[in-house]
Design a protein around this motif. Structure first.
Motif, mmCIF file in Angstrom:
data_model
loop_
_atom_site.group_PDB
_atom_site.id
_atom_site.type_symbol
_atom_site.label_atom_id
_atom_site.label_comp_id
_atom_site.label_asym_id
_atom_site.label_seq_id
_atom_site.Cartn_x
_atom_site.Cartn_y
_atom_site.Cartn_z
ATOM 1 N N ILE A 272 0.875 -1.178 -0.128
ATOM 2 C CA ILE A 272 -0.297 0.174 -0.058
ATOM 3 C C ILE A 272 0.737 0.875 0.181
ATOM 4 O O ILE A 272 1.500 1.282 0.503
ATOM 5 N N GLY A 273 0.907 2.091 -0.806
ATOM 6 C CA GLY A 273 1.216 3.261 -0.880
ATOM 7 C C GLY A 273 0.789 4.639 -0.491
ATOM 8 O O GLY A 273 -0.533 4.021 -1.252
ATOM 9 N N PHE A 274 1.549 5.540 -0.365
ATOM 10 C CA PHE A 274 0.335 6.531 0.285
ATOM 11 C C PHE A 274 1.181 8.203 -0.088
ATOM 12 O O PHE A 274 2.246 8.363 0.484
ATOM 13 N N GLU A 275 0.138 8.678 -0.640
ATOM 14 C CA GLU A 275 0.642 9.749 -0.924
ATOM 15 C C GLU A 275 1.007 10.604 0.377
ATOM 16 O O GLU A 275 2.172 11.811 0.384
ATOM 17 N N MET A 276 0.907 10.682 1.917
ATOM 18 C CA MET A 276 0.814 11.225 2.748
ATOM 19 C C MET A 276 2.358 11.501 3.563
ATOM 20 O O MET A 276 2.550 11.643 4.084
ATOM 21 N N PHE A 277 2.850 10.330 2.646
ATOM 22 C CA PHE A 277 4.178 10.292 3.375
ATOM 23 C C PHE A 277 5.585 10.549 1.660
ATOM 24 O O PHE A 277 4.918 9.807 0.757
ATOM 25 N N PRO A 278 6.353 11.303 2.017
ATOM 26 C CA PRO A 278 7.726 10.999 1.570
ATOM 27 C C PRO A 278 8.202 10.118 1.780
ATOM 28 O O PRO A 278 8.293 8.714 2.081
ATOM 29 N N ALA A 279 8.899 9.654 0.252
ATOM 30 C CA ALA A 279 9.309 8.033 0.892
ATOM 31 C C ALA A 279 10.967 7.768 1.295
ATOM 32 O O ALA A 279 10.541 7.067 1.429
ATOM 33 N N VAL B 6 0.308 -3.311 -5.973
ATOM 34 C CA VAL B 6 0.409 -1.739 -6.055
ATOM 35 C C VAL B 6 -0.871 -1.057 -5.592
ATOM 36 O O VAL B 6 -1.085 -1.134 -6.796
ATOM 37 N N VAL B 7 -1.128 -0.902 -4.570
ATOM 38 C CA VAL B 7 -2.379 0.221 -4.191
ATOM 39 C C VAL B 7 -2.165 1.158 -3.599
ATOM 40 O O VAL B 7 -1.563 1.668 -2.578
ATOM 41 N N GLY B 8 -2.268 2.472 -4.022
ATOM 42 C CA GLY B 8 -2.313 3.769 -3.740
ATOM 43 C C GLY B 8 -3.130 4.403 -3.621
ATOM 44 O O GLY B 8 -4.313 4.406 -3.748
ATOM 45 N N ILE B 9 -3.034 4.999 -2.369
ATOM 46 C CA ILE B 9 -3.566 6.013 -1.336
ATOM 47 C C ILE B 9 -3.730 7.394 -1.632
ATOM 48 O O ILE B 9 -2.537 7.775 -1.027
ATOM 49 N N ILE B 10 -4.670 7.656 -2.954
ATOM 50 C CA ILE B 10 -3.781 9.446 -3.508
ATOM 51 C C ILE B 10 -4.955 9.863 -3.888
ATOM 52 O O ILE B 10 -6.593 9.909 -3.660
ATOM 53 N N GLY B 11 -4.938 11.297 -3.613
ATOM 54 C CA GLY B 11 -6.047 12.321 -3.464
ATOM 55 C C GLY B 11 -6.813 11.995 -5.324
ATOM 56 O O GLY B 11 -5.878 12.204 -6.065
ATOM 57 N N ARG B 12 -7.944 11.838 -5.047
ATOM 58 C CA ARG B 12 -9.506 12.113 -6.552
ATOM 59 C C ARG B 12 -8.408 12.989 -7.353
ATOM 60 O O ARG B 12 -8.000 12.503 -8.736
ATOM 61 N N GLY B 13 -7.982 14.074 -7.348
ATOM 62 C CA GLY B 13 -7.447 15.100 -8.268
ATOM 63 C C GLY B 13 -6.485 14.150 -8.957
ATOM 64 O O GLY B 13 -6.453 15.339 -10.432
#
Length: 272
Positions: free
Chosen positions: A61-68, A212-219
């Motif tokens: 699970i990948g998250f927009e909320m965290f930098p790599a 890989v599931v991306g948790i990302i803002g819909r825009g």
């Protein structure tokens, strides 16, 4: 559409939860959109992840909320080496993300409880600002965080971004989506789009058959103009976009592969 009902945007054709998840599980990556401030969106994302896991896919699970750069902290959390307060502090939540951590904790706990790898998809905020201001070529190689330059935005994506940021409202400097005065915003947005895509593509390239599931803002996801567009440029075309939907809100063909109606948002009672 009732709460929990999936449908095809633009058509309104109902599809079952099982059918949506079965189709998504055959993809290389599934991108789950969100409105950042809605707890129901994050619970929905967790339920979709649980369904994909139940179908036998090995998830990341990948998250927009965290930098790599925070991936080691995410690994410590999944390994059970941090309590929730320590996790929030070590992950620099109060500075890297501006929304309450409580609304994200269900999916973070889910990942830890099932030993699912968590992946930071973001880059440093300064890189976004710098590319927006000066362009990609002005960034020294050592400051690019291993990212490649974005594929130039399509006219349709520029128009989408222009519209969701207010369109031709009075007093706006950029008068149209193609106005050069809008370039800075587009470059900045595409830096995020490309960062998320690069992190996902890099993880898929490891060859261990993960989903890989991306948790990302819909825009970044709607109409496939942002991260899906950049993923395709990186050779990852087998990508499913699923979005939460507010009942009675308009929807359009191509907005996502499927949308799921959220329950009516209940506001907390006013303080007395």
């Amino acid at each position: 559409m009732s709460a929990g009902q999936w449908f095809i945007p633009g058509e309104g054709t109902a599809v079952s939860h099982g059918e949506v998840l079965a189709n998504a599980a055959r993809s290389r990556t599934v991108l789950l959109g969100e409105s950042h401030d809605r707890p129901d969106n994050h619970r929905w994302q967790m339920h979709v992840c649980a369904g994909l896991l139940a179908l036998g896919r090995k998830l990341v699970i990948g998250f927009e909320m965290f930098p790599a750069r925070l991936n080691p902290v995410l690994a410590e959390w999944v390994a059970g080496n941090l309590n929730e307060a320590e996790f929030a502090e070590r992950a620099e939540w109060s500075t890297v993300w501006g929304f309450a951590i409580e609304i994200y904790m269900p999916i973070f706990r889910f990942a830890r409880d099932f030993g699912i790898e968590m992946l930071g998809l973001n880059c440093r905020r300064g890189l976004v600002t710098e590319v927006g201001k000066d362009g990609w070529e002005a960034i020294p190689d050592e400051m690019r965080e291993g990212l490649s330059p974005s594929k130039p935005a399509s006219s349709a994506y520029r128009q989408y971004l222009f519209d969701i940021t207010g369109g031709g409202r009075p007093g706006r400097k950029a008068t149209s989506a193609e106005d050069p005065g809008f370039d800075r915003f587009v470059r900045a947005q595409q830096t995020w789009d490309r960062a998320f895509a690069c992190r996902i593509a890099d993880r898929l390239a490891q060859g261990d058959e993960v989903l890989v599931v991306g948790i990302i803002g819909r825009g970044h996801l709607e109409f496939r103009g942002g991260t899906p567009y950049q993923l395709a440029d990186l050779g990852v075309e087998d990508c499913t976009v699923l979005l939460p939907h507010i009942a009675d809100a308009p929807h359009a063909a191509g907005q996502g592969d499927a949308m799921c109606t959220m329950p009516v948002k209940i506001e907390p009672p006013a303080e007395r």
